[in-house]
Design a protein around this motif. Structure first.
Motif, short mmCIF file in Angstrom:
data_model
loop_
_atom_site.label_atom_id
_atom_site.label_comp_id
_atom_site.label_asym_id
_atom_site.label_seq_id
_atom_site.Cartn_x
_atom_site.Cartn_y
_atom_site.Cartn_z
N ASN A 1 0.83 -1.21 0.00
CA ASN A 1 0.00 0.00 0.00
C ASN A 1 0.86 1.26 0.00
O ASN A 1 0.53 2.25 -0.67
CB ASN A 1 -0.91 0.00 1.22
CG ASN A 1 -2.05 -0.99 1.08
OD1 ASN A 1 -2.40 -1.42 -0.02
ND2 ASN A 1 -2.65 -1.38 2.19
N THR A 2 1.97 1.24 0.74
CA THR A 2 2.88 2.38 0.74
C THR A 2 3.49 2.59 -0.63
O THR A 2 3.55 3.73 -1.14
CB THR A 2 3.98 2.17 1.79
OG1 THR A 2 3.40 2.10 3.09
CG2 THR A 2 4.99 3.32 1.76
N ASN B 1 6.75 11.19 3.32
CA ASN B 1 5.52 11.85 3.80
C ASN B 1 4.32 10.93 3.74
O ASN B 1 3.30 11.20 4.40
CB ASN B 1 5.24 13.10 2.96
CG ASN B 1 6.15 14.26 3.33
OD1 ASN B 1 6.68 14.32 4.44
ND2 ASN B 1 6.33 15.19 2.41
N SER B 2 4.40 9.84 2.96
CA SER B 2 3.28 8.90 2.92
C SER B 2 3.03 8.26 4.28
O SER B 2 1.95 7.70 4.52
CB SER B 2 3.54 7.81 1.87
OG SER B 2 4.65 7.00 2.23
N SER B 3 4.02 8.32 5.18
CA SER B 3 3.81 7.79 6.53
C SER B 3 2.74 8.55 7.30
O SER B 3 2.19 8.04 8.27
CB SER B 3 5.13 7.81 7.31
OG SER B 3 5.61 9.14 7.45
N LEU B 4 2.43 9.79 6.87
CA LEU B 4 1.37 10.56 7.51
C LEU B 4 -0.01 10.02 7.20
O LEU B 4 -1.00 10.48 7.78
CB LEU B 4 1.46 12.03 7.08
CG LEU B 4 2.73 12.78 7.49
CD1 LEU B 4 2.75 14.16 6.86
CD2 LEU B 4 2.83 12.88 8.99
N ALA B 5 -0.09 9.05 6.28
CA ALA B 5 -1.39 8.47 5.93
C ALA B 5 -2.06 7.80 7.11
O ALA B 5 -3.28 7.59 7.11
CB ALA B 5 -1.22 7.47 4.78
N VAL B 6 -1.28 7.45 8.12
CA VAL B 6 -1.86 6.82 9.31
C VAL B 6 -2.86 7.75 9.99
O VAL B 6 -3.79 7.28 10.69
CB VAL B 6 -0.73 6.41 10.28
CG1 VAL B 6 -0.04 7.64 10.86
CG2 VAL B 6 -1.26 5.52 11.40
#
Length: 392
Positions: free
Chosen positions: A91-92, A332-337
């Motif tokens: 997904n990432t 920055n995709s880690s902010l999707a949480v």
């Protein structure tokens, strides 16, 4: 004349040798770093053992015990944690890869638009950059998520556009039912990409010899499409589709893009494209104005001047900072949480809450982003070396 004797060779293992001293310093630095890492790891394990905290990666083989709302392949709660982490990684990567492609296209168009002779186009491009790059990315993700979940209708009242459904559940669309013909089409597409690459090399060589430009986009695109169509026909031309249908509580069957995925993708793309456009603008401005004047003197119109003269020269300046923006988008995709998108960080948080293996889960997340960033850097460095000026 008598030949002069050659100078005596220097002892490479002597302290007077700069190369030997440099090698020794590097060995000492590596040993010190290894000792620090060993001390931190050993101290952490000892403290965890004293407090009765379990450690190790054996939990990856245990059943996860939770479902994942969005994945590229089926996942059951009884499957092990390592498969859950694989779904998070996929997904990432899905967000990162699609976001990089869209960001490159949008950022390049806006950067080139900053040089438009139309004042309205220039003003819109400037307004876009100043708006999106000055709003924190987390707020943009929350904004898009709220727009998708609050303004769109429920599934029972979804907007219908042909076979497409748009609702709070996202976008639902028909997908092909897998058949052998699709494998033929995929193989033909790969062959078409190779042929398109060979054509571009030939067209570039002919342009350098004759000075006559040939299509570097439409013809390769036609080759890829025609090869894919030929493979699809050779495989029996399968046309059966899994079409979405309106259910009692949700849109059933077909493919779907969830509001979480759309919010993350839009937020990252629009935010990063503002920075990419500034990179493109700076790269174009670095090219001497005389290059544009020379292109105009040769009779090239504005579009050909930008595509054949300005952008190829600006590329050498654009690539290094563009690599940084790709890395920023991926991280920055880690902010999707924050909006519930099940990326690798979200899966890691759930695993920590259930198993208590915080160090191990965080280490997995760090390793995923490290490998992803290094792979992106290696690919872009290779491309940068190809685009660099070849010196004699």
């Amino acid at each position: 004349m008598t030949e002069r004797a050659p100078p005596p060779s220097k002892n490479s293992w002597s302290w007077r040798s700069q190369a030997f001293r440099g090698l020794l310093y590097q060995i000492i630095a590596i040993v010190l770093i290894a000792l620090v890492v060993w001390f931190l790891a050993h101290n952490t394990l000892v403290n965890m053992r004293v407090r009765g905290i379990q450690s190790g990666f054996d939990f990856l083989l245990q059943p996860a015990g939770f479902d994942i709302g969005e994945s590229l392949y089926h996942f059951d709660s009884g499957e092990p944690y390592w498969r859950a982490f694989l779904i998070g990684v996929s997904n990432t990567l899905r967000v990162a890869i699609v976001g990089i492609v869209l960001t490159t296209i949008l950022g390049t168009l806006i950067g080139v638009g900053r040089f438009s002779r139309n004042a309205l186009v220039r003003g819109l491009c400037v307004s876009y950059v100043e708006l999106f790059r000055n709003i924190p990315i987390l707020l943009q993700l929350l904004m898009w998520y709220l727009l998708f979940t609050e303004l769109l209708p429920a599934a029972s009242e979804a907007w219908v556009m042909g076979p497409f459904f748009l609702s709070k559940g996202g976008i639902n669309f028909p997908i092909p039912i897998w058949a052998s013909g699709h494998a033929w089409a995929a193989a033909a597409l790969v062959l078409g990409i190779v042929l398109a690459w060979l054509y571009r090399r030939w067209a570039r060589a002919r342009f350098e010899q004759t000075g006559q430009p040939r299509s570097m986009f439409w013809v390769p695109l036609a080759i890829i499409i025609l090869m894919g169509l030929f493979g699809w026909l050779a495989g029996g031309a399968p046309t059966e589709l899994d079409t979405p249908k309106r259910g009692e509580f949700a849109i059933e069957k077909g493919g779907a893009l969830t509001p979480e995925f759309l919010a993350v993708l839009l937020g990252l793309t629009l935010y990063t494209a503002a920075f990419v456009s500034e990179v493109v603008r700076a790269g174009i401005q670095s090219v001497s104005r005389g290059q544009g004047e020379a292109a105009a003197a040769l009779g090239l119109n504005r579009s050909l001047e930008m595509r054949l003269v300005m952008l190829p020269q600006a590329l050498r300046v654009i690539i290094p900072p563009l690599t940084n923006q790709y890395l920023n988008l991926t991280k920055n995709s880690s902010l999707a949480v924050a909006i519930g998108y099940p990326d690798v960080v979200s899966i890691s948080n759930t695993a920590i809450n259930q198993t208590g293996r915080a160090v191990e889960c965080i280490a997995i997340v760090m390793l995923v982003y490290l490998i992803t960033s290094l792979a992106t850097s290696l690919l872009m460095n290779w491309y940068n070396a190809r685009a660099a000026i070849k010196e004699r």
